[in-house]
Design a protein around this motif. Structure first.
Motif, short mmCIF file in Angstrom:
data_model
loop_
_atom_site.label_atom_id
_atom_site.label_comp_id
_atom_site.label_asym_id
_atom_site.label_seq_id
_atom_site.Cartn_x
_atom_site.Cartn_y
_atom_site.Cartn_z
N PHE A 83 0.88 -1.16 0.00
CA PHE A 83 0.00 0.00 0.00
C PHE A 83 0.92 1.22 0.00
O PHE A 83 1.32 1.69 1.06
CB PHE A 83 -0.89 -0.02 1.25
CG PHE A 83 -1.74 -1.26 1.38
CD1 PHE A 83 -3.03 -1.28 0.87
CD2 PHE A 83 -1.24 -2.41 1.99
CE1 PHE A 83 -3.81 -2.42 0.98
CE2 PHE A 83 -2.01 -3.55 2.10
CZ PHE A 83 -3.30 -3.56 1.59
N PRO A 84 1.31 1.74 -1.18
CA PRO A 84 2.38 2.73 -1.26
C PRO A 84 2.01 4.16 -0.85
O PRO A 84 2.89 4.93 -0.51
CB PRO A 84 2.79 2.69 -2.73
CG PRO A 84 1.56 2.24 -3.45
CD PRO A 84 0.84 1.33 -2.49
N GLU A 85 0.76 4.52 -0.88
CA GLU A 85 0.38 5.90 -0.59
C GLU A 85 -0.73 5.96 0.45
O GLU A 85 -1.86 6.33 0.16
CB GLU A 85 -0.04 6.62 -1.88
CG GLU A 85 1.10 6.75 -2.85
CD GLU A 85 0.71 7.50 -4.11
OE1 GLU A 85 -0.49 7.82 -4.29
OE2 GLU A 85 1.61 7.76 -4.91
N CYS A 86 -0.39 5.61 1.67
CA CYS A 86 -1.36 5.63 2.76
C CYS A 86 -1.37 7.02 3.39
O CYS A 86 -0.33 7.68 3.47
CB CYS A 86 -1.00 4.59 3.81
SG CYS A 86 -0.93 2.91 3.15
N GLU A 87 -2.54 7.44 3.84
CA GLU A 87 -2.69 8.77 4.42
C GLU A 87 -3.35 8.70 5.77
O GLU A 87 -4.09 7.76 6.07
CB GLU A 87 -3.53 9.65 3.50
CG GLU A 87 -2.88 9.87 2.14
CD GLU A 87 -3.76 10.71 1.24
OE1 GLU A 87 -3.21 11.57 0.55
OE2 GLU A 87 -4.99 10.50 1.21
N LEU A 88 -3.11 9.72 6.56
CA LEU A 88 -3.75 9.86 7.86
C LEU A 88 -5.20 10.25 7.64
O LEU A 88 -5.51 11.12 6.83
CB LEU A 88 -3.02 10.93 8.67
CG LEU A 88 -3.29 11.00 10.15
CD1 LEU A 88 -2.98 9.67 10.82
CD2 LEU A 88 -2.44 12.09 10.77
N ASP A 89 -6.11 9.58 8.34
CA ASP A 89 -7.53 9.81 8.17
C ASP A 89 -8.20 9.76 9.54
O ASP A 89 -7.77 9.01 10.41
CB ASP A 89 -8.13 8.73 7.27
CG ASP A 89 -9.55 9.02 6.87
OD1 ASP A 89 -9.90 10.20 6.68
OD2 ASP A 89 -10.34 8.07 6.75
N GLU A 90 -9.23 10.57 9.73
CA GLU A 90 -9.99 10.54 10.97
C GLU A 90 -11.35 9.96 10.70
O GLU A 90 -12.11 10.50 9.91
CB GLU A 90 -10.11 11.93 11.57
CG GLU A 90 -8.83 12.39 12.22
CD GLU A 90 -9.03 13.60 13.12
OE1 GLU A 90 -10.05 13.64 13.83
OE2 GLU A 90 -8.17 14.47 13.09
N THR A 91 -11.64 8.83 11.36
CA THR A 91 -12.95 8.20 11.26
C THR A 91 -13.42 7.88 12.67
O THR A 91 -12.64 7.38 13.48
CB THR A 91 -12.91 6.91 10.43
OG1 THR A 91 -11.93 6.03 11.00
CG2 THR A 91 -12.56 7.18 8.98
N ASP A 92 -14.66 8.15 12.95
CA ASP A 92 -15.23 7.87 14.27
C ASP A 92 -14.37 8.47 15.39
O ASP A 92 -14.10 7.81 16.39
CB ASP A 92 -15.40 6.37 14.50
CG ASP A 92 -16.31 5.74 13.47
OD1 ASP A 92 -17.25 6.44 13.02
OD2 ASP A 92 -16.10 4.58 13.13
N GLU A 93 -13.91 9.68 15.21
CA GLU A 93 -13.08 10.40 16.18
C GLU A 93 -11.77 9.69 16.49
O GLU A 93 -11.17 9.89 17.53
CB GLU A 93 -13.87 10.63 17.47
CG GLU A 93 -15.10 11.47 17.27
CD GLU A 93 -15.89 11.66 18.55
OE1 GLU A 93 -15.36 11.39 19.64
OE2 GLU A 93 -17.04 12.09 18.45
N GLN A 94 -11.33 8.82 15.58
CA GLN A 94 -10.08 8.10 15.76
C GLN A 94 -9.19 8.36 14.55
O GLN A 94 -9.66 8.36 13.42
CB GLN A 94 -10.38 6.60 15.87
CG GLN A 94 -9.36 5.85 16.64
CD GLN A 94 -9.89 4.44 16.94
OE1 GLN A 94 -10.66 3.88 16.19
NE2 GLN A 94 -9.45 3.89 18.04
#
Length: 115
Positions: A83-94
């Motif tokens: 998975f070469p381009e993973c990003e920080l994401d906010e889901t369900d306050e996490q």
């Protein structure tokens, strides 16, 4: 939408929980106890599969550049999912690091091409 999704979420005390999901079948490989360590001068997060029927899978995540990460899942000497381009994401306050791919490589086939 790509077939595979990787998710890595921080738990308490600096531990992480990861999953690799096949979006077509819904099957998951779970990595519930990943830890952060320093390897070759860089921080990585890694852990082994706790999925009973898939014990040989291993997950690694490393920072590639600001805001971009790479997650790899390998199964012994047989398969590599990158998975070469993973990003920080906010889901369900996490906050999680999430990536998608369709690319599954056979490790033995890669070695044969390199030889």
């Amino acid at each position: 939408m790509p077939r595979y999704q990787a998710t890595l979420t921080r738990n308490q005390a600096g531990r992480y929980c990861g999953t690799v999901t096949d979006q077509r079948t819904g099957n998951q490989i779970e990595f519930p106890d990943c830890s952060k360590e320093r390897r070759d001068g860089r921080w990585i997060v890694s852990g082994k599969s706790a999925t009973p029927c898939l014990p040989q899978w291993f997950l690694e995540m490393r920072k590639v550049e600001d805001g971009l990460f790479e997650i790899t899942a390998t199964e012994d000497r047989n398969f590599l999912i990158r998975f070469p381009e993973c990003e920080l994401d906010e889901t369900d306050e996490q906050r999680s690091i999430i990536g998608w791919t369709d690319d599954v490589q056979l490790i033995e086939a890669r070695k044969e091409r390199a030889a």
